[in-house]
Design an enzyme around this catalytic site. Structure first.
Site, short mmCIF file in Angstrom:
data_model
loop_
_atom_site.label_atom_id
_atom_site.label_comp_id
_atom_site.label_asym_id
_atom_site.label_seq_id
_atom_site.Cartn_x
_atom_site.Cartn_y
_atom_site.Cartn_z
N ARG A 100 18.57 33.48 -31.62
CA ARG A 100 19.69 32.54 -31.73
C ARG A 100 20.07 32.31 -33.20
O ARG A 100 21.25 32.25 -33.54
CB ARG A 100 19.32 31.22 -31.04
CG ARG A 100 20.44 30.19 -31.09
CD ARG A 100 20.14 28.98 -30.17
NE ARG A 100 21.08 27.90 -30.44
CZ ARG A 100 20.74 26.73 -30.96
NH1 ARG A 100 19.47 26.45 -31.23
NH2 ARG A 100 21.65 25.80 -31.19
N HIS A 151 23.75 33.00 -34.60
CA HIS A 151 24.59 31.93 -35.16
C HIS A 151 24.91 32.17 -36.63
O HIS A 151 25.95 31.73 -37.12
CB HIS A 151 23.93 30.56 -34.96
CG HIS A 151 24.14 30.03 -33.58
ND1 HIS A 151 24.31 28.68 -33.30
CD2 HIS A 151 24.22 30.65 -32.38
CE1 HIS A 151 24.47 28.52 -31.99
NE2 HIS A 151 24.41 29.70 -31.41
N TRP A 191 16.61 30.24 -18.61
CA TRP A 191 17.48 30.93 -17.65
C TRP A 191 16.68 31.63 -16.56
O TRP A 191 17.23 32.02 -15.55
CB TRP A 191 18.34 31.95 -18.40
CG TRP A 191 19.43 31.34 -19.24
CD1 TRP A 191 20.74 31.15 -18.85
CD2 TRP A 191 19.34 30.84 -20.59
NE1 TRP A 191 21.45 30.58 -19.89
CE2 TRP A 191 20.63 30.37 -20.96
CE3 TRP A 191 18.31 30.72 -21.52
CZ2 TRP A 191 20.91 29.81 -22.22
CZ3 TRP A 191 18.59 30.16 -22.77
CH2 TRP A 191 19.87 29.72 -23.10
C1 HEM Z 1 29.62 32.04 -24.80
C2 HEM Z 1 28.62 32.36 -25.61
C3 HEM Z 1 27.39 31.53 -25.78
C4 HEM Z 1 27.19 30.19 -25.57
C5 HEM Z 1 28.20 29.15 -25.12
C6 HEM Z 1 25.80 29.93 -25.85
C7 HEM Z 1 25.21 28.68 -25.77
C8 HEM Z 1 23.87 28.42 -25.94
C9 HEM Z 1 23.25 27.13 -25.82
C10 HEM Z 1 23.96 25.83 -25.49
C11 HEM Z 1 21.93 27.30 -26.04
C12 HEM Z 1 20.85 26.22 -26.02
C13 HEM Z 1 20.47 25.80 -27.43
C14 HEM Z 1 19.39 24.75 -27.39
O1 HEM Z 1 19.60 23.75 -26.69
O2 HEM Z 1 18.35 24.91 -28.06
C15 HEM Z 1 21.69 28.69 -26.29
C16 HEM Z 1 20.46 29.25 -26.53
C17 HEM Z 1 20.27 30.56 -26.82
N1 HEM Z 1 21.25 31.51 -27.05
FE1 HEM Z 1 23.20 31.32 -26.58
N2 HEM Z 1 25.19 31.08 -26.24
C18 HEM Z 1 26.12 32.09 -26.23
C19 HEM Z 1 25.91 33.39 -26.61
C20 HEM Z 1 24.75 33.91 -27.10
C21 HEM Z 1 24.59 35.21 -27.71
C22 HEM Z 1 25.73 36.21 -27.94
C23 HEM Z 1 23.27 35.33 -28.04
C24 HEM Z 1 22.54 36.47 -28.73
C25 HEM Z 1 23.04 37.65 -28.96
C26 HEM Z 1 22.61 34.12 -27.62
C27 HEM Z 1 21.26 33.88 -27.73
C28 HEM Z 1 20.64 32.68 -27.37
C29 HEM Z 1 19.20 32.52 -27.30
C30 HEM Z 1 18.15 33.60 -27.53
C31 HEM Z 1 18.98 31.17 -26.96
C32 HEM Z 1 17.62 30.49 -26.78
C33 HEM Z 1 17.27 29.70 -28.03
C34 HEM Z 1 15.91 29.04 -27.98
O3 HEM Z 1 15.08 29.41 -27.16
O4 HEM Z 1 15.67 28.16 -28.82
N3 HEM Z 1 23.53 33.26 -27.09
N4 HEM Z 1 22.90 29.35 -26.23
#
Ligand code: HEM
Length: 359
Positions: free
Chosen positions: A113, A117, A257
């Site tokens: 993430r 970002h 997820w």
């Molecule tokens: C429409 C696109 C996306 C949205 C709206 C989105 C939104 C989110 C949100 C809300 C979280 C939770 C953050 C938290 O509460 O800690 C998250 C986690 C995460 N996102 Fe996305 N995301 C998107 C696309 C992506 C993409 C393109 C990647 C990587 C290529 C990605 C990788 C991750 C990962 C690995 C996590 C887990 C983070 C953790 O375990 O701390 N996301 N995302």
């Protein structure tokens, strides 16, 4: 979290613990001196993780006079694959030592993430944003709500900025993502160094470039189009939600997820095609799975099965993990390079996993 969610994580953790001693031996030679590290920490910390720096705009701009123009990658003199593989190994070793972090998720999700970002602020129309300048330590990027919680990933990597003072923030954060994908069982991701730290406030992208999870498919399509991605790449990239979790204290959303949140797989797509309903709770609108009520989907995730232009790729990736890995690797490597120009003929590095180096 139900036990069904934790069990596979534990299996994975014990598999990794099994080879921990061998890995420690491999990594031992790379450990730095504590005294040197402490000195460099105090020397460098203003350049790495002190977002209060830009409460003083003057300090930012006087450190470097504007660097407008193409962001041409510049690899530190004399550094090559061997040097970056050494950092890769150090990061992998630290991930390995922290497998219990975040309820068994480890740092895989956090680091992926962070890399996304740092890169996903890119705007192809203005050619601004992206990972080149390592600008996430500065306001308003650091305080953008979308980046809540990412200080944990930056702090995790900080000791490597100290140990290897020649690596830029952008290189370190994107390399961290590559390590996390490969070490959690994902595809090889070609990666190129050469991002350069900036201390110029003009290089900080405006907030609001990263996606809002409450939105619909059209919004997702347009947002990724702004970065230069098509529908297929968009779906592939979001498949990274196989890793990690949502946290109420970061985004308001909650939960992983799926059950194997420390393994890079196509499980996100397999589950997405199953039954989901809106969760009844006092948090933001999110979905939970019909079968166990243990897993979650964001509204933007569900949008991938609501829109036919996305759904066809969800089905492809759910049926064929190799294809997902191939497409993800290509799109993710491109994501990490958004806004970076490489000299002609520059060749990406392919890093060996720790397992490959041990066998
Ligand atoms: C429409 C696109 C996306 C949205 C709206 C989105 C939104 C989110 C949100 C809300 C979280 C939770 C953050 C938290 O509460 O800690 C998250 C986690 C995460 N996102 Fe996305 N995301 C998107 C696309 C992506 C993409 C393109 C990647 C990587 C290529 C990605 C990788 C991750 C990962 C690995 C996590 C887990 C983070 C953790 O375990 O701390 N996301 N995302």
């Amino acid at each position: 979290m139900s036990s069904v969610a934790i069990k596979p994580a534990l299996i994975r953790a014990s598999r990794q613990t099994y080879s921990r001693f061998a890995r420690t031996a491999l990594l031992a030679g790379l450990a730095g001196s504590g005294a040197v590290a402490a000195y460099l920490y105090s020397k460098n910390r203003n350049n790495y993780n002190n977002s209060s720096n830009n409460n003083n705009g003057k300090k930012l701009t006087t450190l470097m006079a504007g660097v407008a123009g193409p962001n041409i990658a510049k690899v530190p003199s004399g550094k090559g694959l061997k040097d970056y593989q050494e950092i890769y190994n150090d990061i992998a070793g630290k991930i390995e030592e922290n497998l219990d972090y975040d309820g068994g998720a480890g740092f895989y999700g956090q680091l992926v993430r962070l890399s996304w970002h740092a890169s996903g602020t890119y705007d192809k129309n203005t050619k601004t944003g992206g990972s080149f300048y390592g600008s996430m330590i500065y306001d308003p990027e650091s305080s953008d709500g979308a980046n809540a919680g990412l200080a944990a990933g930056r702090d995790f990597l900080y000791e490597f900025a100290v140990k290897y003072p020649w690596i830029s923030r952008g290189d370190l954060w994107t390399l961290g993502g590559v390590v996390a994908v490969q070490e959690s069982g994902g595809p090889k991701v070609p990666w190129r160094p050469g991002r350069v730290d900036s201390f110029d406030k003009r290089d900080i992208p405006p907030p609001g470039n990263l996606p809002d999870a409450s939105e619909d498919g059209k919004y997702v399509r347009n947002l990724f189009k702004r970065m230069g991605f098509g529908d297929r790449e968009t779906v592939a990239l979001i498949g990274a939600h196989c890793l990690g979790k949502c946290h109420t204290h970061n985004s308001g959303y909650e939960g992983p997820w799926g059950p194997s949140f420390n393994m890079f797989t196509n499980d996100f797509f397999v589950r997405l095609l199953q039954g989901w309903h809106v969760r009844k709770w006092d948090g933001p609108k999110q979905y939970e799975d019909d079968e166990s009520n243990s897993f979650m989907m964001l509204p933007t995730d569900i949008a991938l099965k609501e829109e036919s232009y996305f759904l066809k790729y969800v089905k492809l990736y759910a049926a064929d993990q190799d294809l997902f890995f191939k497409d993800f690797s290509k799109a993710y490597a491109a994501l990490l390079e958004l806004g970076v120009e490489y000299p002609r003929g520059s060749k990406p590095f392919l890093f060996k996993t720790i397992d490959e180096q041990e066998s």
